[in-house]
Design an enzyme around this catalytic site. Sequence first.
Site, PDB file in Angstrom:
ATOM      1  N   ASP A  52      24.315  -9.396 -21.228  1.00 23.40           N
ATOM      2  CA  ASP A  52      23.766  -8.662 -20.079  1.00 23.40           C
ATOM      3  C   ASP A  52      22.347  -8.191 -20.391  1.00 23.40           C
ATOM      4  O   ASP A  52      21.678  -7.592 -19.548  1.00 23.40           O
ATOM      5  CB  ASP A  52      24.680  -7.515 -19.631  1.00 23.40           C
ATOM      6  CG  ASP A  52      24.945  -6.506 -20.723  1.00 23.40           C
ATOM      7  OD1 ASP A  52      24.430  -6.679 -21.844  1.00 23.40           O
ATOM      8  OD2 ASP A  52      25.666  -5.515 -20.462  1.00 23.40           O
ATOM      9  N   SER A  53      21.847  -8.522 -21.597  1.00 14.49           N
ATOM     10  CA  SER A  53      20.432  -8.326 -21.909  1.00 14.49           C
ATOM     11  C   SER A  53      19.586  -9.205 -20.986  1.00 14.49           C
ATOM     12  O   SER A  53      18.368  -9.044 -20.910  1.00 14.49           O
ATOM     13  CB  SER A  53      20.138  -8.647 -23.383  1.00 14.49           C
ATOM     14  OG  SER A  53      20.720  -9.887 -23.748  1.00 14.49           O
ATOM     15  N   ASP A  91      29.073 -11.647 -21.170  1.00 16.09           N
ATOM     16  CA  ASP A  91      29.266 -10.194 -21.031  1.00 16.09           C
ATOM     17  C   ASP A  91      29.853  -9.845 -19.675  1.00 16.09           C
ATOM     18  O   ASP A  91      29.402 -10.361 -18.646  1.00 16.09           O
ATOM     19  CB  ASP A  91      27.913  -9.476 -21.140  1.00 16.09           C
ATOM     20  CG  ASP A  91      27.638  -8.976 -22.535  1.00 16.09           C
ATOM     21  OD1 ASP A  91      28.584  -8.683 -23.277  1.00 16.09           O
ATOM     22  OD2 ASP A  91      26.437  -8.861 -22.886  1.00 16.09           O
ATOM     23  N   LYS A 121      32.887 -10.569 -23.217  1.00 13.42           N
ATOM     24  CA  LYS A 121      32.625  -9.443 -24.134  1.00 13.42           C
ATOM     25  C   LYS A 121      32.641  -8.155 -23.327  1.00 13.42           C
ATOM     26  O   LYS A 121      32.125  -8.112 -22.209  1.00 13.42           O
ATOM     27  CB  LYS A 121      31.282  -9.618 -24.852  1.00 13.42           C
ATOM     28  CG  LYS A 121      30.928  -8.435 -25.779  1.00 13.42           C
ATOM     29  CD  LYS A 121      29.875  -8.781 -26.802  1.00 13.42           C
ATOM     30  CE  LYS A 121      28.460  -8.794 -26.307  1.00 13.42           C
ATOM     31  NZ  LYS A 121      27.969  -7.549 -25.696  1.00 13.42           N
ATOM     32  N   GLU A 123      32.142  -3.785 -23.704  1.00 11.73           N
ATOM     33  CA  GLU A 123      31.646  -2.692 -24.539  1.00 11.73           C
ATOM     34  C   GLU A 123      32.592  -1.500 -24.496  1.00 11.73           C
ATOM     35  O   GLU A 123      32.935  -1.015 -23.414  1.00 11.73           O
ATOM     36  CB  GLU A 123      30.260  -2.231 -24.048  1.00 11.73           C
ATOM     37  CG  GLU A 123      29.182  -3.273 -24.216  1.00 11.73           C
ATOM     38  CD  GLU A 123      27.794  -2.749 -23.833  1.00 11.73           C
ATOM     39  OE1 GLU A 123      27.634  -1.532 -23.571  1.00 11.73           O
ATOM     40  OE2 GLU A 123      26.861  -3.577 -23.786  1.00 11.73           O
ATOM     41  N   GLU A 190      26.818  -3.023 -33.146  1.00 12.34           N
ATOM     42  CA  GLU A 190      25.373  -2.941 -32.906  1.00 12.34           C
ATOM     43  C   GLU A 190      24.798  -1.658 -33.484  1.00 12.34           C
ATOM     44  O   GLU A 190      25.302  -0.557 -33.230  1.00 12.34           O
ATOM     45  CB  GLU A 190      25.110  -3.020 -31.388  1.00 12.34           C
ATOM     46  CG  GLU A 190      23.625  -2.930 -31.046  1.00 12.34           C
ATOM     47  CD  GLU A 190      23.288  -3.399 -29.632  1.00 12.34           C
ATOM     48  OE1 GLU A 190      24.181  -3.883 -28.908  1.00 12.34           O
ATOM     49  OE2 GLU A 190      22.101  -3.272 -29.255  1.00 12.34           O
TER      50      GLU A 190
HETATM   51  O1  KIV Z   1      23.594  -8.374 -24.116  1.00 16.24           O
HETATM   52  C1  KIV Z   1      23.331  -8.699 -25.275  1.00 16.24           C
HETATM   53  O2  KIV Z   1      22.376  -9.428 -25.559  1.00 16.24           O
HETATM   54  C2  KIV Z   1      24.207  -8.185 -26.331  1.00 16.24           C
HETATM   55  C3  KIV Z   1      23.786  -8.422 -27.749  1.00 16.24           C
HETATM   56  C4  KIV Z   1      22.678  -7.512 -28.101  1.00 16.24           C
HETATM   57  C5  KIV Z   1      24.921  -8.311 -28.688  1.00 16.24           C
HETATM   58  O3  KIV Z   1      25.197  -7.587 -26.058  1.00 16.24           O
END
Ligand code: KIV
Length: 272
Positions: A52-53, A91, A121, A123, A190
């Site tokens: 989600d980056s 994510d 993924k 969080e 992280e």
């Molecule tokens: O969204 C992302 O890029 C991440 C990584 C930093 C692990 O969750």
Amino acid sequence: MSTYTEDRRKVTTHRLTEMKQRGEKIAMLTAYDYSMARLIDEAGMDVILVGDSASNVMAGNMTTLPITLDQMIYHAKSVIKGVKRALVVCDLPFGSYQGNSKEALASAIRIMKESHAEAVKMEGGSEIRESIERVLCAGIPVMGHLGLTPQSINKFGTYAVRAKEEAEAQKLIEDAKMLEQIGCFALVLEKIPAALATKVAQEISIPVIGIGAGGGVDGQVLVMHDMLGINKGFSPRFLRRYADLSTIINDAVAHYIDDVKTRDFPNDKEQY
Ligand code: KIV
């Protein structure tokens, strides 16, 4: 160049466990589009994370919070088309799984059905246990994410190192063990102290992938734009830059502009 590209078998969650067992480090990198995913996969990456980056590096937002489930599915769909070998993890974005476990399952199912990503993924630890369990029950592999969890930035108030204090470190260890016990296939840690991350990796059997968590874990993940030097405004201590693409792109684009303005481009051979 890589010594690991010979093995072209598809990476599965099961193979990641085997890699941990035999002490082979796992390489993971983010990707958000078809062309970059194809290059990264061809280079031999084990895991590609549709992070989600994307909210930051693709859409220019300050945080990961604004990106939507539809947008994540769009990115994951594009990535999947470029990947033959790597395991593709997507994510679950902020707001798509924290409400309740039914919502979490519906979001995860949309990702799997519409994008064909191979895992999700999520969080958080004990706070979202029920949601993770529900997703796992549907046969969807889940990668956990503890430590600095950017979707909670408004609670933390800062992107500083997490779990430096005993109480937070203890909770992180308990959460990591819980995620292993309920069936997550891997865990991202992280920005936490290296000694704590090493301890977690030693105490749980699932692969632990670190970002800013030192070298004692089972693998590493970076954001593609950061490690390729596309996004030079972000330089935390943990980041190693493998290329300076912003300079290369800038020079190439300036050269092109110059060639157009000076009538050098196109030349006689570059036309019909
Ligand atoms: O969204 C992302 O890029 C991440 C990584 C930093 C692990 O969750």
